[in-house]
Design an enzyme around this catalytic site. Structure first.
Site, PDB file in Angstrom:
ATOM      1  N   ASP A   1      64.231  56.186  14.558  1.00  0.00           N
ATOM      2  CA  ASP A   1      64.061  56.253  13.101  1.00  0.00           C
ATOM      3  C   ASP A   1      63.412  57.683  12.990  1.00  0.00           C
ATOM      4  O   ASP A   1      62.399  58.125  13.784  1.00  0.00           O
ATOM      5  CB  ASP A   1      62.997  55.453  12.325  1.00  0.00           C
ATOM      6  CG  ASP A   1      62.787  55.846  11.063  1.00  0.00           C
ATOM      7  OD1 ASP A   1      63.694  55.899  10.342  1.00  0.00           O
ATOM      8  OD2 ASP A   1      61.513  55.897  10.472  1.00  0.00           O
TER       9      ASP A   1
ATOM     10  N   GLU B   1      70.539  57.659  12.471  1.00  0.00           N
ATOM     11  CA  GLU B   1      71.030  57.893  11.026  1.00  0.00           C
ATOM     12  C   GLU B   1      71.707  59.107  11.048  1.00  0.00           C
ATOM     13  O   GLU B   1      71.260  60.083  11.545  1.00  0.00           O
ATOM     14  CB  GLU B   1      69.835  57.853  10.046  1.00  0.00           C
ATOM     15  CG  GLU B   1      69.298  56.298   9.802  1.00  0.00           C
ATOM     16  CD  GLU B   1      68.102  56.185   9.007  1.00  0.00           C
ATOM     17  OE1 GLU B   1      68.164  55.664   7.915  1.00  0.00           O
ATOM     18  OE2 GLU B   1      66.902  56.998   9.454  1.00  0.00           O
TER      19      GLU B   1
ATOM     20  N   ASP C   1      57.718  52.750  10.070  1.00  0.00           N
ATOM     21  CA  ASP C   1      58.530  53.341  10.940  1.00  0.00           C
ATOM     22  C   ASP C   1      59.320  52.408  12.115  1.00  0.00           C
ATOM     23  O   ASP C   1      60.442  52.608  12.211  1.00  0.00           O
ATOM     24  CB  ASP C   1      58.037  54.583  11.408  1.00  0.00           C
ATOM     25  CG  ASP C   1      57.714  55.615  10.385  1.00  0.00           C
ATOM     26  OD1 ASP C   1      58.127  55.543   9.359  1.00  0.00           O
ATOM     27  OD2 ASP C   1      56.596  56.386  10.749  1.00  0.00           O
TER      28      ASP C   1
END
Ligand SMILES: [Zn+2]
Length: 370
Positions: free
Chosen positions: A189, A274, A354
């Site tokens: 993340d 991501e 997170d």
């Protein structure tokens, strides 16, 4: 067998004559780049409301300036051709939303040019490198050898603001890479104030203390510079100090990103991240510089090639995937304000915010890999 690329970077030690020639080449590259950009800018203004027409417009080439500006003929023409390619790429990145509109090149910034290997015009021997148009080979500080099976494709010669010269030699080689069976997977993340939080133990990869201290020092030196009278001797002295600190922190950051990406590529078979739009993010959230300087883009590039050369994978998941909203235990979604550092779900699940996101990123990646 697949083709792989690897770059090697070394210090260059040009003599006086060579330095003059390099300066001339940097200057010509900057000149044609700015000329072409000027033309592109006019085209853009003229056709910006008609994207189709804009796409149809021919890109200016360096050749067209050679008659009007004959000094361009004295330098390596491949360097000028590469200036065109760089500008085209900068344009493409702008149009596809990855970067801002290209800027004019300034003499004050780092200087560089790229040339290509054509008919053995580049030769590396006896601690010297022969470059196109430069008669005498330039002394090179080669701390490690380039393997014999690596072919040189191109070289980028640069001069930093503190006056150091470097050469980055891009090579190509053939390697038999077998895709490996994916067993160990990790999700990351993106962390605004560090680098990332990983899914396995919720550990945060943070820049080392010495680096953050060096950044503070740099900021302080920049503040002092801004108070000095531009062009004065004291200003010039401080400018050099800022440039040195800047180079030092950039190297430290690079080393850290190499280290972290190597660690992940060694320990895992696939890394899930991501697919972030950095430009959009810094604008939308008004984080400005911190996102750009965080090094995420450089980090994911390192990670990608380090995994690839071992037959491993970097998986990018959709940027709209709700990694922060989702409960990684039961899958329910909820809004969670930035100020809440802990994710608490009605199912009873409680975890660092997170860490929860990183697990979601990992699970989504596993779904895509299946
Ligand atoms: Zn839940």
């Amino acid at each position: 067998m697949t083709k792989q690329n690897k770059a090697y970077k070394y210090r260059l030690l040009p003599d006086r004559e060579q330095r003059i020639f390099l300066a001339k080449t940097f200057g010509c590259v900057r000149f044609v780049y700015n000329k072409m950009l000027e033309e592109r800018k006019e085209m853009y203004e003229k056709f910006k409301d008609d994207k189709e027409q804009l796409k149809e417009q021919k890109f200016p080439t360096p050749a067209k300036y050679k008659d009007e500006f004959p000094f361009l003929k004295e330098v390596d023409s491949l360097a000028l051709a590469n200036a065109q390619i760089h500008l085209q790429n900068a344009y493409k990145n702008f149009f596809e939303g990855r970067a801002e509109f290209p800027k004019f090149k300034s003499k004050k910034k780092k200087q560089s040019y790229t040339t290509n290997m054509v008919n053995s015009n580049i030769k590396l021997e006896n601690g010297h490198i022969k470059l196109p148009k430069i008669k005498k080979p330039i002394k090179i500080k080669q701390h490690r050898e380039i393997p014999a099976d690596h072919k040189i494709k191109s070289c980028t010669i640069s001069k930093t603001k503190t006056g150091k010269y470097y050469i980055s030699i891009l090579t190509e080689y053939e390697k038999d890479i077998q895709s490996i069976k994916i067993q160990k997977v990790v999700g990351l993340d993106f962390a605004m104030d560090g680098l990332y939080v990983e899914s396995e133990r919720g550990e945060k990869a943070n820049y080392p203390r010495y680096y953050r201290q060096a950044l503070d020092k740099l900021a302080k030196a920049q503040r002092i510079l801004s108070r000095r009278k531009k062009g004065s001797a004291r200003w010039e002295k401080q400018r050099l100090k800022v440039a040195k600190l800047y180079e030092k922190t950039a190297n430290q950051r690079r080393n850290f990103l190499h280290h972290k990406s190597k660690e992940l590529a060694t320990n895992y078979d696939a890394v899930i991240i991501e697919d972030l739009d950095m430009k959009g993010m810094s604008q939308a959230l008004n984080f400005g510089k911190s996102v750009h300087d965080n090094g995420w883009g450089m980090f994911t590039n390192f990670l990608e090639y380090k995994l690839k050369e071992q037959g491993k994978q970097l998986v990018k998941i959709d940027k709209w995937f709700p990694s922060t909203k989702k409960c990684s235990c039961c899958g329910k979604e909820k809004e969670i304000p930035l100020s809440e550092r802990v994710y608490k779900c009605s199912c009873g699940f409680v975890l660092d915010r997170d860490h929860n996101s990183a697990i979601n990123v990992k699970n989504e990646g596993l779904r895509l890999l299946a």
